[in-house]
Design a protein around this motif. Structure first.
Motif, PDB file in Angstrom:
ATOM      1  N   THR A  62     -47.076 -53.359  21.403  1.00 38.33           N
ATOM      2  CA  THR A  62     -48.264 -54.217  21.449  1.00 38.33           C
ATOM      3  C   THR A  62     -48.624 -54.587  22.888  1.00 38.33           C
ATOM      4  N   LEU A  63     -47.618 -54.704  23.764  1.00 38.91           N
ATOM      5  CA  LEU A  63     -47.888 -54.948  25.177  1.00 38.91           C
ATOM      6  C   LEU A  63     -48.673 -53.783  25.767  1.00 38.91           C
ATOM      7  N   SER A  64     -48.214 -52.582  25.486  1.00 37.58           N
ATOM      8  CA  SER A  64     -48.888 -51.385  25.990  1.00 37.58           C
ATOM      9  C   SER A  64     -50.304 -51.273  25.432  1.00 37.58           C
ATOM     10  N   GLY A  65     -50.435 -51.499  24.123  1.00 40.17           N
ATOM     11  CA  GLY A  65     -51.751 -51.407  23.496  1.00 40.17           C
ATOM     12  C   GLY A  65     -52.692 -52.514  23.926  1.00 40.17           C
ATOM     13  N   GLN A  82     -56.774 -68.681  20.100  1.00 44.30           N
ATOM     14  CA  GLN A  82     -56.669 -69.670  19.027  1.00 44.30           C
ATOM     15  C   GLN A  82     -55.652 -69.249  17.965  1.00 44.30           C
ATOM     16  N   MET A  83     -55.694 -67.985  17.561  1.00 38.76           N
ATOM     17  CA  MET A  83     -54.755 -67.527  16.548  1.00 38.76           C
ATOM     18  C   MET A  83     -53.382 -67.264  17.170  1.00 38.76           C
ATOM     19  N   GLY A  84     -53.383 -66.827  18.430  1.00 40.23           N
ATOM     20  CA  GLY A  84     -52.130 -66.497  19.097  1.00 40.23           C
ATOM     21  C   GLY A  84     -51.231 -67.696  19.306  1.00 40.23           C
ATOM     22  N   VAL A 153     -38.604 -61.287  10.007  1.00 44.35           N
ATOM     23  CA  VAL A 153     -38.235 -59.873  10.027  1.00 44.35           C
ATOM     24  C   VAL A 153     -38.488 -59.232  11.389  1.00 44.35           C
ATOM     25  N   GLY A 154     -38.754 -60.054  12.417  1.00 42.15           N
ATOM     26  CA  GLY A 154     -38.954 -59.512  13.753  1.00 42.15           C
ATOM     27  C   GLY A 154     -40.272 -58.804  13.932  1.00 42.15           C
ATOM     28  N   ALA A 155     -41.254 -59.107  13.090  1.00 42.82           N
ATOM     29  CA  ALA A 155     -42.540 -58.415  13.136  1.00 42.82           C
ATOM     30  C   ALA A 155     -43.543 -59.179  13.981  1.00 42.82           C
ATOM     31  N   GLY A 156     -44.556 -58.447  14.462  1.00 39.30           N
ATOM     32  CA  GLY A 156     -45.644 -59.095  15.176  1.00 39.30           C
ATOM     33  C   GLY A 156     -46.637 -59.716  14.214  1.00 39.30           C
ATOM     34  N   GLY A 157     -46.621 -59.273  12.963  1.00 33.39           N
ATOM     35  CA  GLY A 157     -47.484 -59.849  11.934  1.00 33.39           C
ATOM     36  C   GLY A 157     -48.869 -59.261  11.860  1.00 33.39           C
ATOM     37  N   ALA A 158     -49.144 -58.190  12.619  1.00 33.31           N
ATOM     38  CA  ALA A 158     -50.503 -57.637  12.647  1.00 33.31           C
ATOM     39  C   ALA A 158     -50.908 -57.037  11.310  1.00 33.31           C
ATOM     40  N   ILE A 181     -54.009 -56.392  17.827  1.00 38.93           N
ATOM     41  CA  ILE A 181     -52.853 -55.899  18.570  1.00 38.93           C
ATOM     42  C   ILE A 181     -52.477 -56.864  19.700  1.00 38.93           C
ATOM     43  N   VAL A 182     -53.478 -57.547  20.280  1.00 38.75           N
ATOM     44  CA  VAL A 182     -53.198 -58.531  21.326  1.00 38.75           C
ATOM     45  C   VAL A 182     -52.567 -59.787  20.718  1.00 38.75           C
ATOM     46  N   ILE A 183     -53.080 -60.195  19.541  1.00 40.41           N
ATOM     47  CA  ILE A 183     -52.504 -61.345  18.840  1.00 40.41           C
ATOM     48  C   ILE A 183     -51.055 -61.042  18.458  1.00 40.41           C
ATOM     49  N   ALA A 184     -50.827 -59.807  17.994  1.00 42.13           N
ATOM     50  CA  ALA A 184     -49.475 -59.404  17.617  1.00 42.13           C
ATOM     51  C   ALA A 184     -48.535 -59.436  18.821  1.00 42.13           C
ATOM     52  N   PHE A 185     -49.057 -59.076  19.993  1.00 44.62           N
ATOM     53  CA  PHE A 185     -48.225 -59.128  21.200  1.00 44.62           C
ATOM     54  C   PHE A 185     -47.830 -60.563  21.513  1.00 44.62           C
ATOM     55  N   ILE A 186     -48.785 -61.481  21.456  1.00 41.54           N
ATOM     56  CA  ILE A 186     -48.499 -62.892  21.722  1.00 41.54           C
ATOM     57  C   ILE A 186     -47.442 -63.405  20.743  1.00 41.54           C
ATOM     58  N   SER A 187     -47.610 -63.027  19.469  1.00 38.59           N
ATOM     59  CA  SER A 187     -46.658 -63.446  18.436  1.00 38.59           C
ATOM     60  C   SER A 187     -45.266 -62.877  18.696  1.00 38.59           C
ATOM     61  N   SER A 188     -45.218 -61.634  19.153  1.00 44.64           N
ATOM     62  CA  SER A 188     -43.933 -60.952  19.314  1.00 44.64           C
ATOM     63  C   SER A 188     -43.089 -61.530  20.438  1.00 44.64           C
ATOM     64  N   ILE A 189     -43.708 -62.270  21.359  1.00 44.35           N
ATOM     65  CA  ILE A 189     -42.961 -62.852  22.478  1.00 44.35           C
ATOM     66  C   ILE A 189     -41.860 -63.781  21.974  1.00 44.35           C
ATOM     67  N   GLY A 190     -42.212 -64.640  21.015  1.00 46.02           N
ATOM     68  CA  GLY A 190     -41.234 -65.572  20.479  1.00 46.02           C
ATOM     69  C   GLY A 190     -40.109 -64.882  19.738  1.00 46.02           C
TER      70      GLY A 190
END
Length: 251
Positions: A62-65, A82-84, A153-158, A181-190
């Motif tokens: 997701t970082l790359s995308g 807002q969603m991130g 489950v370690g998912a970004g949730g996208a 994909i950007v929202i998923a990246f923000i989510s995946s950081i945590g």
């Protein structure tokens, strides 16, 4: 070397899918990590390690995308922020809670959110015209709920974000892919940070996933720009169904 090559292939596959339809790849990478290594004579991963490796793949794909998506005309910063915010808070809490749950429960949670996403994908929304104004509280609340569950489950949730943006906010697919994909990246950081701290990310396996994800997320993004929206929706549906079947077989 065998482990790295296998993980490189898995990361490449997940990265390509991530860029193609705007998801982190967890919906298919998590079950692949549970089933493919043992078939090749490699060690079997627990649900905890599989979710940790999934978090790695999601974070880097997701970082790359996201780097590419942020330059597209459909990218909407207000929607992402807002969603991130809700996503990163929820995913961090979910990742922490996952360590307190047994493996079957983690798999059951995965099936539940996958079924929810599948149901939403069959709803035909009437898309609004492109706009940049959204209900901030609703976006943050839904982001928090999705992040909490997907963090387990370690998912970004996208793969949940996409149906929500399509059905509830009635956005066109191209705009959804560019932002999800950007929202998923923000989510995946945590989730990525927590899994790393907990020690559920083995270095050798993670290296292959990272390289494959970064390279092929860009390839998938280019292909996705030329792929019809209906085909993108069908791809998401197919992967969700496959993932549900695979996890049910593991219960």
């Amino acid at each position: 070397m065998t482990i790295i090559l296998v993980m490189l292939f898995i990361g490449a596959f997940g990265g390509f899918i991530s860029g193609l339809v705007g998801i982190g790849g967890a919906i298919i990478i998590y079950p692949i990590l549970l089933f493919i290594p043992p078939l090749l004579g490699l060690p079997e991963y627990s649900a905890y390690v599989a979710s940790g490796l999934t978090a790695v793949q999601v974070f880097f794909s997701t970082l790359s995308g996201s780097i590419k998506a942020a330059t597209r005309p459909d990218f909407t910063p207000s929607l992402v922020l807002q969603m991130g915010v809700g996503m990163i808070i929820g995913s961090t809490v979910g990742a922490i809670c996952a360590n307190l749950l047994n493996e079957n429960f983690v798999n059951i949670v995965y099936i539940i959110i996958a079924l929810l996403a599948l149901c939403l994908m069959f709803i035909e929304p009437k898309h609004n015209r492109y706009h940049k104004s959204y209900n901030q509280l609703l976006l943050m609340f839904l982001g928090g709920v999705i992040g909490l569950i997907s963090g387990i489950v370690g998912a970004g949730g996208a793969f949940i974000i996409i149906p929500v943006l399509l059905v509830i906010f009635k956005l066109p697919m191209k705009q959804v892919v560019a932002n999800s994909i950007v929202i998923a990246f923000i989510s995946s950081i945590g989730a990525f940070g927590v899994k790393l701290f907990q020690g559920f990310i083995p270095f050798e396996e993670a290296l292959g996933l990272i390289i494959g994800s970064i390279i092929f997320a860009q390839v998938g993004m280019k292909v996705g720009q030329k792929t019809p929206s209906k085909i993108q929706s069908l791809i998401i549906i197919v992967f969700i169904v496959i993932a549900i079947i695979q996890i049910l077989m593991n219960l």
